[in-house]
Design a protein around this motif. Structure first.
Motif, mmCIF file in Angstrom:
data_model
loop_
_atom_site.group_PDB
_atom_site.id
_atom_site.type_symbol
_atom_site.label_atom_id
_atom_site.label_comp_id
_atom_site.label_asym_id
_atom_site.label_seq_id
_atom_site.Cartn_x
_atom_site.Cartn_y
_atom_site.Cartn_z
ATOM 1 N N ARG A 76 0.823 -1.216 0.000
ATOM 2 C CA ARG A 76 0.000 0.000 0.000
ATOM 3 C C ARG A 76 0.847 1.250 0.000
ATOM 4 O O ARG A 76 0.418 2.296 -0.452
ATOM 5 C CB ARG A 76 -0.920 0.011 1.206
ATOM 6 C CG ARG A 76 -2.035 -1.010 1.064
ATOM 7 C CD ARG A 76 -3.100 -0.779 2.051
ATOM 8 N NE ARG A 76 -3.762 0.493 1.746
ATOM 9 C CZ ARG A 76 -4.613 1.075 2.555
ATOM 10 N NH1 ARG A 76 -4.883 0.530 3.705
ATOM 11 N NH2 ARG A 76 -5.188 2.197 2.226
ATOM 12 N N GLY A 77 2.025 1.176 0.546
ATOM 13 C CA GLY A 77 2.882 2.362 0.532
ATOM 14 C C GLY A 77 3.879 2.357 1.673
ATOM 15 O O GLY A 77 3.618 1.836 2.755
ATOM 16 N N ILE A 78 5.004 2.956 1.381
ATOM 17 C CA ILE A 78 6.080 3.007 2.363
ATOM 18 C C ILE A 78 5.706 3.886 3.550
ATOM 19 O O ILE A 78 6.071 3.601 4.684
ATOM 20 C CB ILE A 78 7.373 3.519 1.689
ATOM 21 C CG1 ILE A 78 7.832 2.545 0.610
ATOM 22 C CG2 ILE A 78 8.469 3.739 2.696
ATOM 23 C CD1 ILE A 78 8.121 1.157 1.118
ATOM 24 N N LYS A 79 4.950 4.965 3.322
ATOM 25 C CA LYS A 79 4.588 5.865 4.421
ATOM 26 C C LYS A 79 3.764 5.143 5.481
ATOM 27 O O LYS A 79 3.988 5.313 6.672
ATOM 28 C CB LYS A 79 3.827 7.076 3.896
ATOM 29 C CG LYS A 79 4.684 8.051 3.127
ATOM 30 C CD LYS A 79 3.889 9.250 2.694
ATOM 31 C CE LYS A 79 4.764 10.185 1.886
ATOM 32 N NZ LYS A 79 4.036 11.356 1.432
ATOM 33 N N GLU A 80 2.805 4.344 5.037
ATOM 34 C CA GLU A 80 1.976 3.608 5.996
ATOM 35 C C GLU A 80 2.806 2.559 6.728
ATOM 36 O O GLU A 80 2.652 2.378 7.936
ATOM 37 C CB GLU A 80 0.797 2.964 5.292
ATOM 38 C CG GLU A 80 -0.209 3.967 4.788
ATOM 39 C CD GLU A 80 -1.342 3.313 4.024
ATOM 40 O OE1 GLU A 80 -1.461 2.087 4.064
ATOM 41 O OE2 GLU A 80 -2.104 4.050 3.380
ATOM 42 N N ALA B 66 5.999 2.711 7.281
ATOM 43 C CA ALA B 66 6.905 3.424 8.174
ATOM 44 C C ALA B 66 6.177 3.857 9.441
ATOM 45 O O ALA B 66 6.734 3.800 10.543
ATOM 46 C CB ALA B 66 7.504 4.628 7.463
ATOM 47 N N PHE B 67 4.921 4.267 9.294
ATOM 48 C CA PHE B 67 4.139 4.660 10.464
ATOM 49 C C PHE B 67 3.929 3.465 11.404
ATOM 50 O O PHE B 67 4.095 3.592 12.617
ATOM 51 C CB PHE B 67 2.788 5.237 10.038
ATOM 52 C CG PHE B 67 1.882 5.529 11.195
ATOM 53 C CD1 PHE B 67 2.135 6.597 12.034
ATOM 54 C CD2 PHE B 67 0.790 4.713 11.451
ATOM 55 C CE1 PHE B 67 1.309 6.855 13.114
ATOM 56 C CE2 PHE B 67 -0.039 4.963 12.526
ATOM 57 C CZ PHE B 67 0.216 6.043 13.359
ATOM 58 N N ASN C 271 5.799 0.901 11.620
ATOM 59 C CA ASN C 271 7.113 0.604 12.192
ATOM 60 C C ASN C 271 7.410 1.543 13.360
ATOM 61 O O ASN C 271 7.961 1.106 14.379
ATOM 62 C CB ASN C 271 8.188 0.726 11.110
ATOM 63 C CG ASN C 271 9.493 0.135 11.548
ATOM 64 O OD1 ASN C 271 9.549 -0.647 12.482
ATOM 65 N ND2 ASN C 271 10.560 0.515 10.869
ATOM 66 N N GLN C 272 7.059 2.807 13.247
ATOM 67 C CA GLN C 272 7.269 3.748 14.341
ATOM 68 C C GLN C 272 6.419 3.383 15.553
ATOM 69 O O GLN C 272 6.885 3.453 16.688
ATOM 70 C CB GLN C 272 6.934 5.169 13.893
ATOM 71 C CG GLN C 272 7.957 5.757 12.957
ATOM 72 C CD GLN C 272 7.551 7.131 12.457
ATOM 73 O OE1 GLN C 272 6.381 7.506 12.541
ATOM 74 N NE2 GLN C 272 8.498 7.866 11.927
#
Length: 78
Positions: A38-42, A44-45, A47-48
């Motif tokens: 779906r996307g790296i931003k999601e 990454a979130f 993962n955070q």
């Protein structure tokens, strides 16, 4: 390893090699795969969030241990 550990609390997962554990691990793996698609931003979130969920209990333990530490008991036999 995850479902082997969960097997301690939920007997359905057994030692991590039961059909329920294999299916649950597969579902978890595919969920992470689709999350990354779906996307790296999601991803990454997520993962955070998991990183914070790991670090916060460690920091709480360090703070509690610092306040509960009693040097007189720790050095009694030294």
């Amino acid at each position: 390893l995850l479902f082997s550990t969960l097997g301690y609390f939920f007997p359905i997962f057994g030692e991590g090699n039961t059909p329920a554990a294999i299916i649950a691990a597969s579902v978890l793996l595919w969920a992470v795969h689709f999350l990354v698609l779906r996307g790296i931003k999601e991803a990454a979130f997520i993962n955070q969030v998991t990183t914070v969920a790991k670090i916060v209990p460690l920091l709480i333990f360090v703070v509690i241990a610092a306040f509960a530490f009693r040097a007189d008991i720790f050095t009694r036999d030294i």
